[in-house]
Write a protein that holds these residues in place. Structure first.
Motif, PDB file in Angstrom:
ATOM      1  N   CYS A   1       0.845  -1.186   0.000  1.00  0.00           N
ATOM      2  CA  CYS A   1       0.000   0.000   0.000  1.00  0.00           C
ATOM      3  C   CYS A   1       0.879   1.234   0.000  1.00  0.00           C
ATOM      4  N   CYS A   2       0.599   2.147  -0.895  1.00  0.00           N
ATOM      5  CA  CYS A   2       1.307   3.426  -0.931  1.00  0.00           C
ATOM      6  C   CYS A   2       0.313   4.526  -0.570  1.00  0.00           C
ATOM      7  N   PHE A   3       0.644   5.300   0.442  1.00  0.00           N
ATOM      8  CA  PHE A   3      -0.255   6.334   0.953  1.00  0.00           C
ATOM      9  C   PHE A   3       0.494   7.663   0.926  1.00  0.00           C
ATOM     10  N   GLU A   4      -0.070   8.653   0.265  1.00  0.00           N
ATOM     11  CA  GLU A   4       0.580   9.954   0.121  1.00  0.00           C
ATOM     12  C   GLU A   4      -0.250  11.020   0.809  1.00  0.00           C
ATOM     13  N   ALA A   5       0.415  11.955   1.509  1.00  0.00           N
ATOM     14  CA  ALA A   5      -0.303  13.012   2.222  1.00  0.00           C
ATOM     15  C   ALA A   5       0.641  14.184   2.485  1.00  0.00           C
ATOM     16  N   PRO A   6       0.077  15.366   2.771  1.00  0.00           N
ATOM     17  CA  PRO A   6       0.918  16.523   3.121  1.00  0.00           C
ATOM     18  C   PRO A   6       1.619  16.296   4.454  1.00  0.00           C
ATOM     19  N   ALA A   7       2.817  16.831   4.595  1.00  0.00           N
ATOM     20  CA  ALA A   7       3.573  16.730   5.843  1.00  0.00           C
ATOM     21  C   ALA A   7       4.630  17.821   5.848  1.00  0.00           C
ATOM     22  N   ARG A   8       5.332  17.929   6.945  1.00  0.00           N
ATOM     23  CA  ARG A   8       6.453  18.867   6.998  1.00  0.00           C
ATOM     24  C   ARG A   8       7.537  18.285   7.896  1.00  0.00           C
TER      25      ARG A   8
END
Length: 344
Positions: free
Chosen positions: A321-328
């Motif tokens: 599973c590849c999960f992409e989201a905003p982060a810093r």
């Protein structure tokens, strides 16, 4: 009565008796007075202290020089309109304080009479800046709370809709739904403890994984220190929970030899993370004839809630599973990544 032949400043010198001036100067509000010519002829000490100006500078229309340029026309229009109608008025405007900061005042004015003849206006002002800021903060809080509640209800609705669809026995569906609610509650508890500010991604992942891998031997977690906002944090926790549930029932964690590699990378250019879940050592994997609730929930609901994207692949040696989201990154800007990370 007032001698209108005298200037506003001359009138200010003889305004009232000594006792009145002492009382007005000790009042916890800013007080002003105007004559029948609409010109202000007296201000108490709190007003003069607040503005940092002398009486001679404030009388007449001098006080208007301290009103914020964006408020002065409205302020004068309200004052003159009420004056001509001999009506009380109440208005808010920004006045420059002695330190140069514009602060919001609530100004209340009312006509007064001597011997049944109109003699001018008395007015009082208080600084309401803190009240306005508190009211604004409350509106923001209510709007934010409403937004978060709606998002949470959307997640719960999606869980309920998908969990109780199909021929699954009611008891099994209730068990699955309760488990998902507990995972959602756990994610919310973590956010509440952090006052709904950004939280450490590793903390979110470890808290979600801990009940499924008490010995910390079968799930390998790896990735740079990152911070995620509330919505991505909840989505990551729920996605990991769904993957853990599936892996425990059917995948790598259903056997003694299986393992999970859970890692993430960060691209500082786009300020996004890509998390990869990869199972290995478990039973052979076959692509299902239809995508189950967990997969649809991750790809459609959670990815959307996080403002990113997700894909689940049933590879022969284990689910990926590849999960992409905003982060810093939480590193100082001088220590932050300066070269975009290549994400395979």
């Amino acid at each position: 009565m007032y001698d209108e032949a005298k200037s506003p400043y001359e009138r200010s010198l003889i305004a009232g008796d000594r006792e009145f001036r002492e009382l007005a100067d000790f009042a916890p509000v800013m007080i002003w007075r105007s004559g029948t010519d609409q010109l202000c002829d007296w201000f108490n000490t709190p007003w003069l202290t607040y503005t940092g100006r002398a009486m001679v500078d404030e009388v007449g229309n001098g006080w208007a020089a301290g009103v914020h340029p964006d408020d002065v026309d409205r302020c004068l229009a309200t004052y003159v309109g009420a004056f001509r109608a001999r009506e009380p008025f109440s208005m808010e405007y920004r006045l420059r304080r002695h330190d140069g900061e514009y602060r919001w005042l609530l100004d209340n004015g009312k006509p007064f009479y001597r011997d049944n003849r109109f003699a001018g206006y008395w007015g009082s002002c208080i600084d309401v800046t803190a009240h306005r800021e508190a009211a604004r903060a409350q509106r923001i809080l209510v709007n934010e709370l409403s937004h978060r509640v709606k998002n949470t209800l959307a997640v719960v609705q999606a869980m309920a809709t998908q969990t109780f669809v199909g021929d699954r026995p009611v008891a099994d569906a209730l068990t699955a739904f309760e488990s998902r609610l507990q995972a959602l509650a756990g994610a919310h508890d973590m956010l509440v403890n952090h006052a709904w500010e950004d939280v450490a991604l590793r903390g979110v992942v470890e808290a979600t994984v801990a009940p499924h891998d008490p010995g910390q031997s079968r799930i390998v977690i790896d990735g740079p220190p990152l911070m995620v906002a509330s919505a991505p944090a909840v989505s990551v926790a729920m996605a990991v929970h769904e993957l853990l549930t599936n892996a425990t029932k059917y995948g790598a964690l259903s056997t003694d030899t299986g393992r999970v590699d859970l890692g993430w990378r960060f691209d500082p250019a786009s300020e996004r993370l890509q998390m990869t879940w990869k199972e290995s050592g478990g039973p052979p994997v076959a692509t299902p004839t239809r995508r189950g609730f967990g997969v649809r929930f991750i790809e459609r609901v959670l990815a959307g809630q996080a403002g990113g994207a997700a894909t689940v692949a049933f590879e022969e040696d284990g689910v990926r599973c590849c999960f992409e989201a905003p982060a810093r990154s939480w590193r100082h800007v001088t220590e932050n990544f300066r070269t975009p990370v290549s994400i395979p």
